[in-house]
Scaffold this motif. Structure first.
Motif, PDB file in Angstrom:
ATOM      1  N   ALA A  72      14.923  -3.273   5.169  1.00  0.00           N
ATOM      2  CA  ALA A  72      14.024  -4.433   5.218  1.00  0.00           C
ATOM      3  C   ALA A  72      12.913  -4.286   4.193  1.00  0.00           C
ATOM      4  O   ALA A  72      12.418  -3.175   3.945  1.00  0.00           O
ATOM      5  CB  ALA A  72      13.421  -4.588   6.619  1.00  0.00           C
ATOM      6  N   LEU A  73      12.505  -5.398   3.632  1.00  0.00           N
ATOM      7  CA  LEU A  73      11.304  -5.429   2.808  1.00  0.00           C
ATOM      8  C   LEU A  73      10.103  -5.411   3.745  1.00  0.00           C
ATOM      9  O   LEU A  73      10.004  -6.238   4.648  1.00  0.00           O
ATOM     10  CB  LEU A  73      11.299  -6.667   1.922  1.00  0.00           C
ATOM     11  CG  LEU A  73      12.500  -6.761   0.968  1.00  0.00           C
ATOM     12  CD1 LEU A  73      12.415  -8.042   0.145  1.00  0.00           C
ATOM     13  CD2 LEU A  73      12.580  -5.540   0.065  1.00  0.00           C
ATOM     14  N   HIS A  74       9.187  -4.466   3.521  1.00  0.00           N
ATOM     15  CA  HIS A  74       8.125  -4.181   4.483  1.00  0.00           C
ATOM     16  C   HIS A  74       7.017  -5.232   4.468  1.00  0.00           C
ATOM     17  O   HIS A  74       6.309  -5.427   5.459  1.00  0.00           O
ATOM     18  CB  HIS A  74       7.536  -2.797   4.179  1.00  0.00           C
ATOM     19  CG  HIS A  74       6.973  -2.103   5.362  1.00  0.00           C
ATOM     20  ND1 HIS A  74       6.753  -0.747   5.403  1.00  0.00           N
ATOM     21  CD2 HIS A  74       6.569  -2.552   6.570  1.00  0.00           C
ATOM     22  CE1 HIS A  74       6.246  -0.403   6.569  1.00  0.00           C
ATOM     23  NE2 HIS A  74       6.117  -1.482   7.297  1.00  0.00           N
ATOM     24  N   ALA A 115      -3.179  -5.853   7.174  1.00  0.00           N
ATOM     25  CA  ALA A 115      -3.059  -6.795   6.062  1.00  0.00           C
ATOM     26  C   ALA A 115      -1.589  -7.092   5.768  1.00  0.00           C
ATOM     27  O   ALA A 115      -0.775  -6.175   5.629  1.00  0.00           O
ATOM     28  CB  ALA A 115      -3.736  -6.218   4.815  1.00  0.00           C
ATOM     29  N   GLY A 116      -1.269  -8.379   5.714  1.00  0.00           N
ATOM     30  CA  GLY A 116       0.095  -8.784   5.394  1.00  0.00           C
ATOM     31  C   GLY A 116       1.053  -8.792   6.565  1.00  0.00           C
ATOM     32  O   GLY A 116       2.229  -9.137   6.399  1.00  0.00           O
ATOM     33  N   ALA A 117       0.583  -8.414   7.749  1.00  0.00           N
ATOM     34  CA  ALA A 117       1.463  -8.397   8.923  1.00  0.00           C
ATOM     35  C   ALA A 117       1.685  -9.820   9.425  1.00  0.00           C
ATOM     36  O   ALA A 117       0.789 -10.657   9.391  1.00  0.00           O
ATOM     37  CB  ALA A 117       0.857  -7.538  10.026  1.00  0.00           C
ATOM     38  N   ASP A 169       0.844  -1.194   0.000  1.00  0.00           N
ATOM     39  CA  ASP A 169       0.000   0.000   0.000  1.00  0.00           C
ATOM     40  C   ASP A 169       0.881   1.246   0.000  1.00  0.00           C
ATOM     41  O   ASP A 169       0.895   2.030   0.938  1.00  0.00           O
ATOM     42  CB  ASP A 169      -0.916  -0.016   1.230  1.00  0.00           C
ATOM     43  CG  ASP A 169      -1.856   1.180   1.254  1.00  0.00           C
ATOM     44  OD1 ASP A 169      -2.131   1.736   0.175  1.00  0.00           O
ATOM     45  OD2 ASP A 169      -2.300   1.565   2.351  1.00  0.00           O
ATOM     46  N   ASP A 170       1.638   1.432  -1.052  1.00  0.00           N
ATOM     47  CA  ASP A 170       2.600   2.538  -1.096  1.00  0.00           C
ATOM     48  C   ASP A 170       2.808   2.958  -2.547  1.00  0.00           C
ATOM     49  O   ASP A 170       3.749   2.515  -3.208  1.00  0.00           O
ATOM     50  CB  ASP A 170       3.923   2.103  -0.471  1.00  0.00           C
ATOM     51  CG  ASP A 170       4.857   3.280  -0.206  1.00  0.00           C
ATOM     52  OD1 ASP A 170       4.467   4.417  -0.497  1.00  0.00           O
ATOM     53  OD2 ASP A 170       5.971   3.042   0.288  1.00  0.00           O
TER      54      ASP A 170
END
Length: 312
Positions: free
Chosen positions: A114-116, A186-188, A81-82
């Motif tokens: 880091a990849l978020h 989401a995705g955490a 989401d970016d």
């Protein structure tokens, strides 16, 4: 302050990272908090390309204080989401986000990148190749993964090892005494029992976000108060309320607070850990310092986490 080392970074890294999620502008209260952190020996900051301007504020502070060479900066990129919609875990997004993060921070490198988020449908090969190009260019000192499963991290590191590339040297999922019932966002990803066993085996450092479970142990929540929908959705369970009860009991015995016990739990795992904190004032920060210095035994950690019925 206590410190750890992460492979690739030539500086010691404070075990309390200063989060920048609430760093909206540099006014006197924010400056006082940052000053208190530096004076206590803190040197590590967590930010992200996706944090809507936080990198710019941190960059302004770095320029004013001239402390960049003494500090460790962790930033993250490739969040879904970016910018463009949908999954963005690809070389193009990594390159774009890193370039813009460096510009915002006013620096030519970050210590930790880091990849978020992860996209398990994407092969690890192109991702690791891209990150290694930036390592070679010295724009990054060490690479890691935020919100990746330990299995995907192992897959990426196996790929890197087979090709003489540098692999991930740290992970940054959620880790807290309160176990989430579902992803907070989401995705955490949260470190479950299997992930913790993997970290114990590999001794890969874990940089825990939401280490205090959004304030679950602060005393501001009770089982009967269901007004905070997110807290109810993520943390309200019988097991977590039992963890809360045990944290309060141990806190009373040690003369501290339950939320300090909860933070200490994160810092006394069987593998290297740091906690990303978001204090709103120097008093809250110094509470975190006391948590760091409040040693818990392995038996106390297991008891807090419901893995045993008694400490002794």
């Amino acid at each position: 302050m206590k410190y750890i080392r992460i492979q690739g970074v030539d500086k010691k890294i404070s075990r309390l990272f200063m989060g920048t999620g609430d760093l909206r502008k540099l006014e006197e209260p924010q400056r006082q908090m940052l000053d208190a952190y530096i004076q206590a020996g803190g040197n590590a900051f967590d930010t992200a390309h996706q944090y809507r301007g936080k990198e710019l504020v941190l960059g302004q502070w770095l320029a004013e204080t001239k402390l960049r060479d003494r500090l460790v900066i962790l930033t993250k990129g490739a969040h879904h989401d970016d910018g463009s919609p949908g999954p963005r875990v690809n070389p193009q997004a990594i390159r774009k986000d890193l370039t813009e993060s460096l510009e915002r921070l006013g620096t030519d490198y970050v210590d930790l990148y880091a990849l978020h988020r992860d996209d398990p449908t994407v092969a690890v090969g192109p991702i690791m190749e891209e990150l290694n190009e930036h390592l070679q260019a010295k724009k990054i000192r060490a690479i890691g993964a935020s919100n990746w499963s330990h299995r995907r991290i192992q897959e990426a590191n196996d790929y890197a090892a087979a090709r003489n590339l540098t692999g991930f040297s740290f992970s940054s999922p959620n880790l807290s005494l309160a176990k989430p019932l579902e992803a907070r966002w989401a995705g955490a990803i949260s470190a479950d029992e299997q992930a913790c066993e993997w970290h114990a085996k590999t001794q890969m450092p874990l940089l825990a976000w939401s280490a205090q479970a959004g304030g679950f142990f602060s005393g501001n929540f009770t089982p009967d108060d269901r007004s905070d929908e997110e807290m109810v959705r993520v943390y309200y369970s019988d097991d977590n309320w039992e963890r809360h009860r045990r944290a309060a009991k141990l806190a009373e015995e040690k003369g501290v607070t339950a939320i300090q016990i909860a933070l200490s739990y994160v810092l006394y795992q069987r593998f290297p850990t740091c906690a990303i904190i978001g204090p709103r004032n120097p008093e809250e920060f110094h509470s975190s310092i006391r948590s760091m210095n409040l040693e818990l035994t392995p038996a106390e950690v297991d008891w807090l986490d419901l893995r045993r019925e008694a400490v002794g």
